[in-house]
Design a protein around this motif. Structure first.
Motif, short mmCIF file in Angstrom:
data_model
loop_
_atom_site.label_atom_id
_atom_site.label_comp_id
_atom_site.label_asym_id
_atom_site.label_seq_id
_atom_site.Cartn_x
_atom_site.Cartn_y
_atom_site.Cartn_z
N ARG A 105 0.82 -1.21 0.00
CA ARG A 105 0.00 0.00 0.00
C ARG A 105 0.86 1.27 0.00
NH1 ARG A 105 -3.37 3.36 3.35
NH2 ARG A 105 -5.26 3.83 2.18
N LYS A 106 1.96 1.20 0.73
CA LYS A 106 2.84 2.37 0.82
C LYS A 106 3.37 2.75 -0.58
CE LYS A 106 6.69 3.98 3.61
NZ LYS A 106 8.06 3.64 3.31
N GLU A 107 3.81 1.74 -1.30
CA GLU A 107 4.33 2.05 -2.64
C GLU A 107 3.20 2.50 -3.57
OE1 GLU A 107 7.61 0.06 -5.47
OE2 GLU A 107 5.75 -1.06 -5.46
N ALA A 108 2.01 1.88 -3.41
CA ALA A 108 0.88 2.28 -4.25
C ALA A 108 0.54 3.75 -4.00
CB ALA A 108 -0.33 1.39 -3.98
N ILE A 109 0.64 4.19 -2.76
CA ILE A 109 0.33 5.59 -2.43
C ILE A 109 1.38 6.53 -3.02
CG2 ILE A 109 0.24 7.24 -0.49
CD1 ILE A 109 -1.39 5.17 1.05
N SER A 110 2.65 6.21 -2.87
CA SER A 110 3.65 7.15 -3.40
C SER A 110 3.62 7.16 -4.94
CB SER A 110 5.06 6.87 -2.86
OG SER A 110 5.41 5.56 -3.17
N ARG A 111 3.30 6.01 -5.51
CA ARG A 111 3.16 5.97 -6.97
C ARG A 111 1.93 6.76 -7.42
NH1 ARG A 111 4.50 0.18 -8.89
NH2 ARG A 111 6.65 0.95 -8.87
N SER A 112 0.87 6.70 -6.62
CA SER A 112 -0.35 7.47 -6.95
C SER A 112 -0.04 8.96 -6.94
CB SER A 112 -1.46 7.19 -5.93
OG SER A 112 -1.81 5.83 -5.96
N ARG A 113 0.71 9.39 -5.94
CA ARG A 113 1.09 10.82 -5.87
C ARG A 113 1.87 11.21 -7.12
NH1 ARG A 113 3.54 9.90 -0.40
NH2 ARG A 113 1.80 10.11 1.04
N ARG A 114 2.83 10.38 -7.46
CA ARG A 114 3.67 10.67 -8.63
C ARG A 114 2.80 10.71 -9.90
NH1 ARG A 114 4.53 7.26 -13.07
NH2 ARG A 114 5.05 5.43 -11.83
N ALA A 115 1.91 9.73 -10.06
CA ALA A 115 1.11 9.65 -11.29
C ALA A 115 0.10 10.81 -11.36
CB ALA A 115 0.39 8.31 -11.36
N LEU A 116 -0.58 11.07 -10.24
CA LEU A 116 -1.61 12.12 -10.27
C LEU A 116 -0.99 13.50 -10.48
CD1 LEU A 116 -4.03 10.87 -7.49
CD2 LEU A 116 -4.72 11.47 -9.82
N SER A 117 0.23 13.71 -9.96
CA SER A 117 0.80 15.04 -10.14
C SER A 117 1.34 15.23 -11.56
CB SER A 117 1.85 15.37 -9.07
OG SER A 117 2.72 14.30 -8.93
N SER A 118 1.45 14.15 -12.33
CA SER A 118 1.86 14.36 -13.72
C SER A 118 0.66 14.24 -14.68
CB SER A 118 2.94 13.35 -14.12
OG SER A 118 2.40 12.05 -14.06
N PHE A 119 -0.54 14.15 -14.10
CA PHE A 119 -1.77 14.05 -14.91
C PHE A 119 -2.31 15.47 -15.10
CE2 PHE A 119 -5.82 11.13 -15.23
CZ PHE A 119 -6.06 11.63 -16.49
N ILE A 120 -2.14 16.00 -16.29
CA ILE A 120 -2.54 17.40 -16.53
C ILE A 120 -3.81 17.43 -17.39
CG2 ILE A 120 -1.79 19.68 -17.40
CD1 ILE A 120 0.16 18.59 -15.28
N ILE A 121 -4.86 18.01 -16.85
CA ILE A 121 -6.08 18.23 -17.64
C ILE A 121 -6.41 19.72 -17.50
CG2 ILE A 121 -8.53 17.66 -18.00
CD1 ILE A 121 -8.05 14.97 -16.63
N GLU A 122 -6.38 20.45 -18.60
CA GLU A 122 -6.74 21.88 -18.54
C GLU A 122 -7.95 22.15 -19.40
OE1 GLU A 122 -2.29 23.63 -17.56
OE2 GLU A 122 -3.14 23.95 -19.55
N GLY A 123 -8.76 23.10 -18.96
CA GLY A 123 -9.97 23.46 -19.72
C GLY A 123 -11.22 23.16 -18.91
N VAL A 124 -11.14 22.13 -18.06
CA VAL A 124 -12.26 21.82 -17.16
C VAL A 124 -11.69 21.54 -15.77
CG1 VAL A 124 -13.86 20.85 -18.86
CG2 VAL A 124 -12.19 19.36 -17.77
N LYS A 125 -12.53 21.68 -14.76
CA LYS A 125 -12.08 21.35 -13.41
C LYS A 125 -12.17 19.84 -13.22
CE LYS A 125 -13.39 25.64 -11.25
NZ LYS A 125 -14.36 26.34 -10.45
N THR A 126 -11.26 19.29 -12.45
CA THR A 126 -11.31 17.84 -12.19
C THR A 126 -11.07 17.57 -10.71
OG1 THR A 126 -8.97 17.23 -12.35
CG2 THR A 126 -10.17 17.47 -14.43
N SER A 127 -11.28 16.31 -10.35
CA SER A 127 -11.09 15.91 -8.95
C SER A 127 -9.63 15.64 -8.60
CB SER A 127 -11.97 14.70 -8.65
OG SER A 127 -12.01 13.82 -9.74
#
Ligand code: ADP
Length: 446
Positions: free
Chosen positions: A395-417
């Motif tokens: 779980r620890k690695e899944a969480i740090s990987r999630s942080r890494r992946a979500l912070s490189s997920f860029i969506i502009e033009g609409v608001k997202t979660s």
């Protein structure tokens, strides 16, 4: 073996099914509304047919249009995905009458388990624990109040035909009962054409855990390890993970045994999810069965290396899935984030054009989505844009990987979660796995 299958859905789940069909060497037929001409599922399928105007009633819920599309293209089977017609017994029945295979359970099974009151009764018959409450629709308010007092407030009123949290209300006192009952019943009547309600004990700090099942026509029932879907807003899931940080091997075994007993009791075939609430003492109670593929199925696929959608199709072809018995062991930890087009603070839908888009990638990252740069999000359908599914050794690695992946997920033009998820991933109680379904109610992130 099917030669051609029609997908009666849109967006990411339609693409998920198209991918499974491609790998099985089966041709796919997409259907789309006038608002979805440019949606990716229409481009990825081997054939695509317009089935009507944007409003779901005129397209994705329009049984006649969908059946005509199947006939015109010569499809032999229909995969309904989730939502829309996926849990409509009438649709399953009509498919069968028209000589089409419905990739899912029989209409009879859907009726038995889709009605939450009937499912509660079946659970009791199968010796699966349920929360205290009523086993019949409430017809006499005085009697219902008596039961509520006996099991003690708070109680929760729920619609027999419920889904999406509609027709569901918590009642904290006798004085409120009648008003809350009337408003829940009228909401259920409007949403489902069925105002029948039942009541059960309201658990204050439960976790939502669920067991994925695959059952074939040869009496094989495969139960997968639990998913924890406790991170919710307004009773709707946002983040799901597997395994649950709160489930021990002994609770897991009991959950799986109960799910199997229930499915066996009715002789179910196809994919299903048996949902439970788990209390702080490790007791769990049956809540409902979803008789379709679920949004969160990928976390199970990731930790068990099983393609659930492909197996759904194979089951519908009559295949024996006993080879999956070895698959219920799992490896590592997986978390799914539902990336919705909505304001992360107020959860108000956000529509518009995706101006800039950059997908996360790299080890342990899966993305199920239908969006692309320049895509215009239509206002007619649900707000799900993408599912980011992350795998880690633990779980620890899944969480740090999630942080890494979500912070490189860029969506502009609409608001997202995405901004909300980045905050949750920094929160101590989430990181420690100490949360209930009321987690978001209790946290102010913005
Ligand atoms: P729906 O099918 O409308 O989504 P569910 O029966 O699946 O409704 O319940 C959705 C969510 O509502 C659960 O995950 C949980 O958070 C909450 N809930 C439902 N029943 C109870 C209950 N008896 N006590 C506490 N929370 C509940």
């Amino acid at each position: 073996m099917f030669k051609k299958v029609l997908i009666a859905n849109r967006g990411e789940i339609a693409i998920r099914i198209i991918n499974a069909l491609k790998e099985l060497g089966i041709k796919s037929v997409a259907v789309y509304s006038e608002a979805d001409r440019d949606c990716l599922h229409t481009q990825m399928a081997d054939e695509a047919i317009c089935i009507g105007p944007p409003h779901p009633m005129q397209s994705y819920l329009n049984i006649t249009s969908i059946l005509s599309a199947a006939e015109v293209t010569g499809a032999e089977a229909i995969h309904p995905g989730y939502g829309f017609l996926a849990e409509n017994p009438k649709f399953a029945e009509i498919c069968q009458e028209c000589g089409l295979v419905f990739i899912g359970p029989s209409a009879e099974m859907m009726e038995k388990l889709g009605d939450k009151i009937s499912a509660r009764k079946i659970a009791t018959q199968a010796s699966v624990p349920i929360l205290q409450g009523t086993l019949d629709p409430i017809s006499d308010l005085k009697e219902a109040i008596k039961i509520a007092k006996k099991i003690k407030f708070p109680v929760i009123l729920k619609a027999a035909a419920g889904g999406g949290g509609r027709g569901m209300r918590i009642v904290t006192s006798e004085e409120d009962f009648e008003n809350v009952f009337l408003s829940a019943s009228s909401e259920a009547e409007k949403a489902f054409g069925d105002g029948r309600l039942y009541l059960e004990k309201y658990l204050e700090e439960p976790r939502h855990v669920e067991i994925q099942i695959l059952a074939d026509t040869h009496k094989n029932i495969i139960c997968f390890p639990e998913r924890d879907c406790s991170i919710q807003r307004r009773h709707q899931k946002l983040i799901e993970e597997s395994p649950s940080p709160a489930v021990t091997p002994s609770i897991r075994k009991k959950l799986m045994d109960c799910a199997e007993k229930l499915i066996k009791k009715v002789g179910y075939t196809g994919a299903a999810t048996v949902e439970f609430l788990l209390d702080e003492d490790g007791n769990f109670y049956f809540m409902e069965v979803n008789t379709r593929i679920q949004v969160e199925h990928p976390v199970t696929e990731i930790i068990t290396s099983t393609d659930i959608v492909k197996n759904q199709i194979l089951i519908a072809q009559g295949e024996n899935i006993s080879y999956l018995k070895k698959k219920t062991d799992f490896h590592g930890h997986s978390i799914e984030f539902r990336v919705n087009a909505e304001d992360p603070q107020k959860f108000i839908p956000s529509v518009g054009k995706i101006e800039t888009l950059r997908f996360p990638c790299g080890i342990g990252v899966r993305l199920d989505t239908h969006i692309y740069q320049g895509y215009n999000i239509p206002p007619f359908y649900d707000s799900l844009l993408a599912k980011l599914i992350v795998w880690g050794e633990n779980r620890k690695e899944a969480i740090s990987r999630s942080r890494r992946a979500l912070s490189s997920f860029i969506i502009e033009g609409v608001k997202t979660s995405i901004p909300l998820y980045l905050k949750i991933l920094e929160d101590e109680s989430f990181v420690n796995g100490a949360f209930s379904t009321r987690y978001l109610e209790r946290h102010i992130f913005f």
